[in-house]
Motif scaffolding. Structure first.
Motif, short mmCIF file in Angstrom:
data_model
loop_
_atom_site.label_atom_id
_atom_site.label_comp_id
_atom_site.label_asym_id
_atom_site.label_seq_id
_atom_site.Cartn_x
_atom_site.Cartn_y
_atom_site.Cartn_z
N LEU A 1 38.35 29.32 37.84
CA LEU A 1 38.33 29.97 39.15
C LEU A 1 37.04 30.78 39.30
N VAL A 2 36.23 30.41 40.28
CA VAL A 2 34.95 31.10 40.51
C VAL A 2 35.14 32.13 41.62
N LEU A 3 34.89 33.38 41.29
CA LEU A 3 34.99 34.50 42.24
C LEU A 3 33.63 35.14 42.37
N THR A 4 33.48 36.03 43.34
CA THR A 4 32.20 36.70 43.49
C THR A 4 32.39 38.19 43.78
N VAL A 5 31.40 38.97 43.40
CA VAL A 5 31.46 40.41 43.66
C VAL A 5 31.26 40.71 45.15
N LYS B 1 40.83 40.33 46.03
CA LYS B 1 41.22 38.92 46.06
C LYS B 1 42.46 38.60 45.21
N PRO B 2 42.62 39.16 44.00
CA PRO B 2 43.84 38.83 43.24
C PRO B 2 45.12 39.20 43.99
N LEU C 1 48.32 33.01 43.62
CA LEU C 1 48.60 31.76 42.90
C LEU C 1 47.38 31.24 42.15
N ALA C 2 46.22 31.28 42.79
CA ALA C 2 45.00 30.79 42.15
C ALA C 2 44.70 31.61 40.88
N PHE C 3 44.98 32.89 40.93
CA PHE C 3 44.73 33.75 39.77
C PHE C 3 45.74 33.49 38.65
N GLU C 4 47.01 33.27 39.05
CA GLU C 4 48.05 32.98 38.06
C GLU C 4 47.73 31.70 37.29
N ALA D 1 37.44 47.98 38.41
CA ALA D 1 38.70 48.39 37.77
C ALA D 1 39.89 47.89 38.59
N TYR D 2 39.80 48.03 39.91
CA TYR D 2 40.87 47.58 40.81
C TYR D 2 41.02 46.06 40.75
N PHE D 3 39.88 45.38 40.74
CA PHE D 3 39.87 43.92 40.62
C PHE D 3 40.55 43.48 39.33
N MET D 4 40.13 44.07 38.20
CA MET D 4 40.65 43.65 36.90
C MET D 4 42.14 43.99 36.75
N LYS D 5 42.56 45.09 37.36
CA LYS D 5 43.98 45.44 37.35
C LYS D 5 44.79 44.33 38.04
#
Lengths: 206, 206
Positions: A126-130, A136-137, A142-145, A166-170
């Motif tokens: 899964l390619v995401l961007t800053v 986005k998660p 579903l894409a993240f799972e 931090a919010y993204f990674m959470k």
């Protein structure tokens, strides 16, 4: 969907029989999927990489890859928002893949529909961007799972955007505890050596 | 699809009867749709704006809007990749819209499926970004064909990305000769005054 999964399972077995390792590349429009595939291929130690390019229309990405001498098969979905097993079966024949190849399948740019379809791959990348923002998660779970590996692309733009890592990674870890995340930059190539290493390791674990 | 269009047509007539002007906001994940809606509302001369927020999951955007005092109805599509007329009909009741309102409907982040569905709107607004790359019109033509107005967002990042504006505009104009394009920045608010003016003019042409 049952028919799709049955065919995808058969294709996965056929890929295995020929030592072909398949990476299904997902991401939003403009996330940098093609650029990421190019950087990864250029960082691989082993040769014989090939690409199936999925787009609604156009062959812009296939042209980019072919210019670099990477065997590529373009699929135009003519409106369909994802790739499915039957179109991948057909495109794989078109590529005449060598035994032992590494096959990247670039899915249609979309964080929703492609996550629902198994197309015979070994891993989903899964390619995401800053630049897309850190929520986005939470919005496209579903894409993240389903991802086996995450690329966080466009990290060269971090100084210029409000990306809350931090919010993204959470959000990522609430959905997916195991998949590694690599910070990369398609613009300067940073980080793709590690991604290529991970794929080679995943393909042939010691 | 016929049933959807019939209902959307009825809703459009009902919106007209109450002087409600409806903007369907489309764009890829992370294009800045919510931020754009907020900036436009803050630049409007007339009051009574409301928002329907379409997301697969989460109410992050609805919370942002409500904090600013903007009446908002959240729709969670639970996996569906677009909004359709029946869900908008239901959400519109939930908002108890005042006569003369301006209603923004933020569609699911996706450049493919939402373009296919008429949901009773008066105009489709397509939010693009300079970080997504300049090839989007060539890859996702339907959304470009159907748009009544384009926002090119994140223009504050132009110095840091390789965005080929001439190539982008060539693609846009091959698909859509008439719709105006506004360069904006959700980060610094640049350009949204013009967008608000365009909407007010389109709503009540002299």
């Amino acid at each position: 969907m049952g028919e799709n999964d049955r065919l995808a399972g058969e294709m996965n077995a056929a890929f295995d029989a020929h030592g072909i390792f398949v990476v299904n590349v997902l991401g939003a429009p403009g996330a940098g999927k093609t650029t990421s595939i190019i950087h990864i291929i250029q960082n691989l130690k082993s040769g014989n990489a090939a690409v199936i390019e999925g787009d609604i229309e156009s062959d812009i990405d296939a042209q980019k890859l072919e210019k670099l001498g990477i065997p590529t098969q373009q699929i135009n979905t003519q409106g369909a928002c994802h790739l499915d097993a039957p179109v991948i079966a057909q495109a794989s024949y078109g590529l005449s893949l060598k035994d032992g190849s590494l096959l990247f399948i670039e899915n249609v740019g979309n964080l929703v529909c492609p996550a629902e379809f198994y197309i015979g791959e070994h891993v989903k990348m899964l390619v995401l961007t800053v630049t897309e923002g850190s929520d986005k998660p939470y919005k496209y779970p579903l894409a993240f799972e389903k991802a086996d590996v995450f690329l966080l692309n466009k990290c060269d733009l971090l100084p210029y955007v409000d990306f809350d890592e931090a919010y993204f990674m959470k959000g990522v870890r609430a959905l997916n505890k195991a998949a590694p995340l690599f910070k990369v930059s398609g613009r300067n190539g940073q980080g793709f050596g590690e991604v290529a290493k991970w794929i080679e390791q995943r393909r042939s674990p010691k």
